[in-house]
Motif scaffolding. Structure first.
Motif, PDB file in Angstrom:
ATOM      1  N   ARG A   1     -18.001  -5.230  -5.201  1.00 32.77           N
ATOM      2  CA  ARG A   1     -17.831  -3.776  -5.105  1.00 32.77           C
ATOM      3  C   ARG A   1     -18.832  -3.038  -5.991  1.00 32.77           C
TER       4      ARG A   1
ATOM      5  N   ARG B   1     -14.628   3.163   0.264  1.00 33.11           N
ATOM      6  CA  ARG B   1     -14.871   2.540   1.567  1.00 33.11           C
ATOM      7  C   ARG B   1     -14.570   1.057   1.480  1.00 33.11           C
ATOM      8  N   TYR B   2     -14.049   0.513   2.568  1.00 28.29           N
ATOM      9  CA  TYR B   2     -13.797  -0.915   2.638  1.00 28.29           C
ATOM     10  C   TYR B   2     -14.939  -1.658   3.320  1.00 28.29           C
ATOM     11  N   ARG B   3     -15.888  -0.918   3.869  1.00 35.14           N
ATOM     12  CA  ARG B   3     -17.005  -1.572   4.551  1.00 35.14           C
ATOM     13  C   ARG B   3     -18.281  -0.778   4.347  1.00 35.14           C
TER      14      ARG B   3
ATOM     15  N   LEU C   1     -17.823  -6.218   3.131  1.00 38.04           N
ATOM     16  CA  LEU C   1     -16.486  -5.636   3.157  1.00 38.04           C
ATOM     17  C   LEU C   1     -15.722  -5.994   1.893  1.00 38.04           C
TER      18      LEU C   1
ATOM     19  N   ALA D   1     -11.633  -6.482   0.150  1.00 37.62           N
ATOM     20  CA  ALA D   1     -10.223  -6.720   0.450  1.00 37.62           C
ATOM     21  C   ALA D   1      -9.479  -7.066  -0.828  1.00 37.62           C
TER      22      ALA D   1
ATOM     23  N   ALA E   1     -10.474  -3.884  -3.578  1.00 36.86           N
ATOM     24  CA  ALA E   1     -10.418  -2.599  -2.872  1.00 36.86           C
ATOM     25  C   ALA E   1      -9.387  -1.654  -3.462  1.00 36.86           C
ATOM     26  N   HIS E   2      -8.423  -2.169  -4.210  1.00 43.83           N
ATOM     27  CA  HIS E   2      -7.353  -1.310  -4.719  1.00 43.83           C
ATOM     28  C   HIS E   2      -6.660  -1.974  -5.893  1.00 43.83           C
TER      29      HIS E   2
ATOM     30  N   ASP F   1      -4.089  -7.321   3.946  1.00 43.43           N
ATOM     31  CA  ASP F   1      -5.484  -6.947   4.228  1.00 43.43           C
ATOM     32  C   ASP F   1      -6.191  -8.072   4.976  1.00 43.43           C
TER      33      ASP F   1
ATOM     34  N   HIS G   1     -10.894  -0.490   7.870  1.00 44.46           N
ATOM     35  CA  HIS G   1     -10.783   0.586   6.878  1.00 44.46           C
ATOM     36  C   HIS G   1      -9.798   1.650   7.350  1.00 44.46           C
TER      37      HIS G   1
ATOM     38  N   ARG H   1      -6.165   0.071   6.943  1.00 40.72           N
ATOM     39  CA  ARG H   1      -5.703  -0.452   5.664  1.00 40.72           C
ATOM     40  C   ARG H   1      -5.894   0.503   4.496  1.00 40.72           C
ATOM     41  N   HIS H   2      -6.896   1.370   4.543  1.00 35.70           N
ATOM     42  CA  HIS H   2      -7.103   2.325   3.452  1.00 35.70           C
ATOM     43  C   HIS H   2      -5.895   3.239   3.265  1.00 35.70           C
TER      44      HIS H   2
END
Length: 469
Positions: free
Chosen positions: A158, A261-263, A268, A270, A274-275, A291, A316, A319-320
């Motif tokens: 990330r 963004r997840y992508r 990508l 996950a 991502a969180h 995810d 995204h 799941r976002h």
């Protein structure tokens, strides 16, 4: 040349690797640690995660290593029984040691053909129109078509991708662990029942889960000790309850962040990459595994060449918002643990409201991801939701999803998946329990279409499973 390189072999990375291998995607998983984490922290698999394990034929194997308990009392640690009417064949929590679930998922991925290399830090990567070049810390360069960062809260993927990670930094630190105690359950209930700043809860025979503020104890960079727990319990509760013989000890903050963004192109994110959020309600591992199941079949479709143009972007899109909702409910739960008078008044009010079964069920379904409904457009309330494990002619519905393919359930026996049979299975069966004629299920168990018209079905097959062959 790999199809997908996954960075991080925790639960999310291992589950994603297995999902990809169901579709013969060439997968390499890299993890910077030489061995999986060894400390025995107990995590809870929630109802939706248990359903996903059943869909992939893993649940019986996992149940042997876990301890089932009622799915109650997990929202803000408000002690209420499990609500009535939960729509799942797996309406319980499964406590399982985190190293065990990681090992089981990694073994599952390897058995399906995934390669796993440990002790391999990633130094950098570059992507172009054809793929991603990954450089390892020892200078080795690898090539793949896609890269997925499942490498946790401090994700190097990330950071190198330059994706924003907005949210709130940690304001408070909390100690959490499991250990034995030296006093009776009655004494624990008497003391802990009057102070919301800490709790002790049974976590097995003679074992208690202990959660208490960490303010004033050892450096946060150092692992906590049993002496830290004893000190804080004496300070706050007036007694250390004779805690001893810890199973595991940890500390966590209340930092709450969600990737923008997840992508980005062929890269990508996950799971915790991502969180991140406080562990209130035990949602983190479950969110990451979910995810992986959402992403796996979509990324495989992209690799295999049959994905509709926008399919990978739905990862995204779907799941976002789910992660954003989890962050919000953990924020709310952390506020309800505050000792401020306003927060305690709100907690008392919510405790009363949870005596209503519908309120209790609403909150439990939110925590356990049973309330998720993806936006597939206008239609029945069932559209976009996961389908429970029904009795079907061949046994159980989830047994038909072990291969990670789509599935058409058709009570008319007139519909067909001809042209998509390499990606979608067909079963003629009564759907009286659902009061619908036919349903199309995605590989993740969510209902993608309801109806009885072949042309309409073909349109939706094309939407989710690409062009007819």
């Amino acid at each position: 040349m790999f199809d997908v390189i996954i960075v991080g072999c925790g639960p999310t990375g291992a589950m994603l690797a297995a999902e990809l291998r169901l579709h013969d995607v060439r997968v390499l998983v890299l993890d910077k640690e030489t061995e999986p984490l060894s400390f025995v922290r107990i995590v809870s698999l929630h109802m939706r995660s248990l359903e996903l394990m059943a869909m992939r034929g893993l649940l019986d194997r996992i149940l042997k290593h876990g301890r089932q308990r009622p799915v109650g009392g997990i929202f803000a640690a408000i002690n209420k029984p499990a609500p009535h009417g939960l729509d799942s064949a797996h309406a319980y929590l499964l406590g399982i040691p985190q190293p065990v679930i990681v090992q089981l998922l990694e073994e599952h991925a390897i058995a399906l053909g995934a390669q796993v290399r440990r002790g391999i830090p990633v130094a950098s990567f570059e992507q172009d129109d054809e793929g991603v070049t990954v450089e390892l810390a020892d200078g080795e360069r690898l090539r793949s078509r896609y890269l997925v960062g499942c490498d946790g809260a401090r994700s190097i993927v990330r950071k190198m991708l330059g994706v924003g990670f907005p949210g709130e930094p940690s304001r408070t630190e909390t100690l959490m662990g499991e250990m034995e105690v030296g006093v009776s359950q009655e004494e624990i209930a008497e003391v802990s029942g009057v102070d919301r700043r800490f709790w002790l809860r049974p976590a097995g025979v003679g074992i208690y889960s202990v959660v208490i503020p960490a303010a004033g104890v050892s450096d946060r960079a150092e692992p906590p000790t049993i002496e830290d727990f004893q000190q804080q319990l004496r300070t706050i509760a007036g007694t250390d309850f004779g805690v001893h013989s810890p199973r595991w000890l940890s500390r966590f903050g209340d930092a709450t962040r969600l990737a923008d963004r997840y992508r980005v192109g062929r890269v990508l994110l996950a799971g915790d990459a991502a969180h991140i959020h406080p562990p209130a309600g035990g949602q983190g591992l479950n969110l990451g595994v979910q995810d992986a199941v959402n992403l796996g079949w979509k990324l495989a479709a992209q690799v295999r060449g049959w994905a509709p143009e926008t399919l990978l972007d739905t990862y995204h899109a779907e799941r976002h918002p789910v992660a954003a909702a989890v962050l919000d409910n953990t924020r709310a739960q952390m506020e309800l643990s505050s000792t401020e008078p306003g927060a305690q008044a709100l907690r008392r009010l919510l405790t009363e409201l949870m005596d209503f079964n519908e309120v209790n069920r609403y909150l439990i379904e939110k925590i356990t991801a049973m309330d998720i409904r993806y936006d597939f457009g206008v239609g029945s309330d069932l559209l976009g939701r996961r389908l429970r494990d029904l009795d079907v002619r061949q046994g159980r519905l989830y047994d038909l999803l072990h291969r990670g393919r789509g599935l058409l359930l058709d009570s008319t026996e007139r519909l067909t998946v001809s042209g998509w049979s390499d990606r979608v299975d067909y079963l003629a069966d009564s759907l009286a329990a659902l009061d619908v004629t036919a349903v199309l299920m995605r590989p993740d168990g969510h209902v993608a279409w309801i109806g009885d018209d072949q042309q309409d079905l073909d349109d939706h097959l094309g939407r989710w499973f690409g062009q007819r062959r």
